[in-house]
Write an enzyme that holds these catalytic residues in place. Sequence first.
Site, PDB file in Angstrom:
ATOM      1  N   THR A   1       0.837  -1.213   0.000  1.00  0.00           N
ATOM      2  CA  THR A   1       0.000   0.000   0.000  1.00  0.00           C
ATOM      3  C   THR A   1       0.864   1.253   0.000  1.00  0.00           C
ATOM      4  O   THR A   1       0.347   2.366  -0.013  1.00  0.00           O
ATOM      5  CB  THR A   1      -0.913   0.036   1.238  1.00  0.00           C
ATOM      6  OG1 THR A   1      -0.084  -0.081   2.404  1.00  0.00           O
ATOM      7  CG2 THR A   1      -1.920  -1.094   1.236  1.00  0.00           C
TER       8      THR A   1
ATOM      9  N   ALA B   1       3.615   5.561   9.801  1.00  0.00           N
ATOM     10  CA  ALA B   1       2.683   5.164   8.751  1.00  0.00           C
ATOM     11  C   ALA B   1       3.419   5.224   7.428  1.00  0.00           C
ATOM     12  O   ALA B   1       4.434   5.900   7.300  1.00  0.00           O
ATOM     13  CB  ALA B   1       1.484   6.100   8.733  1.00  0.00           C
ATOM     14  N   LYS B   2       2.855   4.498   6.443  1.00  0.00           N
ATOM     15  CA  LYS B   2       3.556   4.453   5.158  1.00  0.00           C
ATOM     16  C   LYS B   2       3.653   5.838   4.521  1.00  0.00           C
ATOM     17  O   LYS B   2       4.515   6.091   3.716  1.00  0.00           O
ATOM     18  CB  LYS B   2       2.843   3.480   4.237  1.00  0.00           C
ATOM     19  CG  LYS B   2       3.108   2.028   4.651  1.00  0.00           C
ATOM     20  CD  LYS B   2       2.720   1.052   3.575  1.00  0.00           C
ATOM     21  CE  LYS B   2       3.081  -0.377   3.967  1.00  0.00           C
ATOM     22  NZ  LYS B   2       1.957  -1.252   4.084  1.00  0.00           N
ATOM     23  N   ARG B   3       2.772   6.749   4.899  1.00  0.00           N
ATOM     24  CA  ARG B   3       2.847   8.074   4.279  1.00  0.00           C
ATOM     25  C   ARG B   3       3.969   8.937   4.876  1.00  0.00           C
ATOM     26  O   ARG B   3       4.278   9.988   4.359  1.00  0.00           O
ATOM     27  CB  ARG B   3       1.509   8.791   4.371  1.00  0.00           C
ATOM     28  CG  ARG B   3       0.981   8.918   5.763  1.00  0.00           C
ATOM     29  CD  ARG B   3      -0.440   9.470   5.767  1.00  0.00           C
ATOM     30  NE  ARG B   3      -0.983   9.468   7.112  1.00  0.00           N
ATOM     31  CZ  ARG B   3      -1.514   8.404   7.684  1.00  0.00           C
ATOM     32  NH1 ARG B   3      -1.601   7.258   7.024  1.00  0.00           N
ATOM     33  NH2 ARG B   3      -1.968   8.472   8.914  1.00  0.00           N
TER      34      ARG B   3
END
Length: 293
Positions: free
Chosen positions: A12, A267-269
């Site tokens: 993701t 988080a991936k962001r």
Amino acid sequence: MSYRGRLAPSPTGLLHLGHARTFWTAQERARAHGGALVLRIEDLDRARCKPEFVPALLEDLRWFGFEWNEGPDRGGPFASYTQSERTHLYRSALEKLRAGGFIYPCTCSRKDIQRATTAPHAEDDELIYPDTCRTRNHELPVGGCGLDNGTVEPATFDSRPAKKFSWRFRIPDGEVVSFHDENRGRQIFIAGKDFGDFVVWRHDGIPAYQLACVVDDAAMQVTEVVRGADLLVSAARQLLLYRALGWKPPAFFHCPLLRDRAGQRLAKRQDALSLRALRVRGEAPGTLRQKWF
Ligand code: GLU
């Protein structure tokens, strides 16, 4: 049975240092046991996953020093190692749950649930389902609850459109689900209080995480699941699925989550701590790892 561990990233976004730390623990434990490590791509959520993140994560994991024995790039006895290519297995597990009376169709929307729910367990994101459809179940026509189209046809023909539904697992209310976590010791959760009836097949026709994870860990003969502590409550849900399906569960080892300076989960962001950004900045994986221990 010899030790089998796994890394189960979802494509993701770019992997970050938090993933690397949890995965490193998984790799170290597999090595310490002289066991095998499986890489599985959890790409079922089509809206959130992007195909380009698969080669990116393979590259970033290799750069960081990960070596797996089986995976989408290496093959292995339990291929495919990509969840979107394993739907037939999830479907047959769903059929088994349905035949056993463990699941029911649910037509609630997220909004319906938010309106009627109680707060979830502190470490868990999922709202506790208010059981609205548990008893409404009988209103659904028997022939209309097919697994194929993800919709419920109205019992008699009228102008109402077919309604989308998911399949939910009926938890044993009040039952204490306890297990020994290899890292955190004894864990105790109460069904109905710490988690509610959970989705095993989504209304958009996609197998839900809980079911896919159990099916794959069982099929790939994983003996120990090492992952982040955000999934502790999910271990309790998954134990119920193992029991319903008549399968032996693996051991669990839940790792602390890496937090940023403000105490937020990575988080991936948060691109600054992505493995990609660290590599571009010239950081060395060995030096990064030394800071953990
Ligand atoms: N694919 C999940 C994630 O990236 C991990 C699930 C698991 O390890 O059970 O968060």
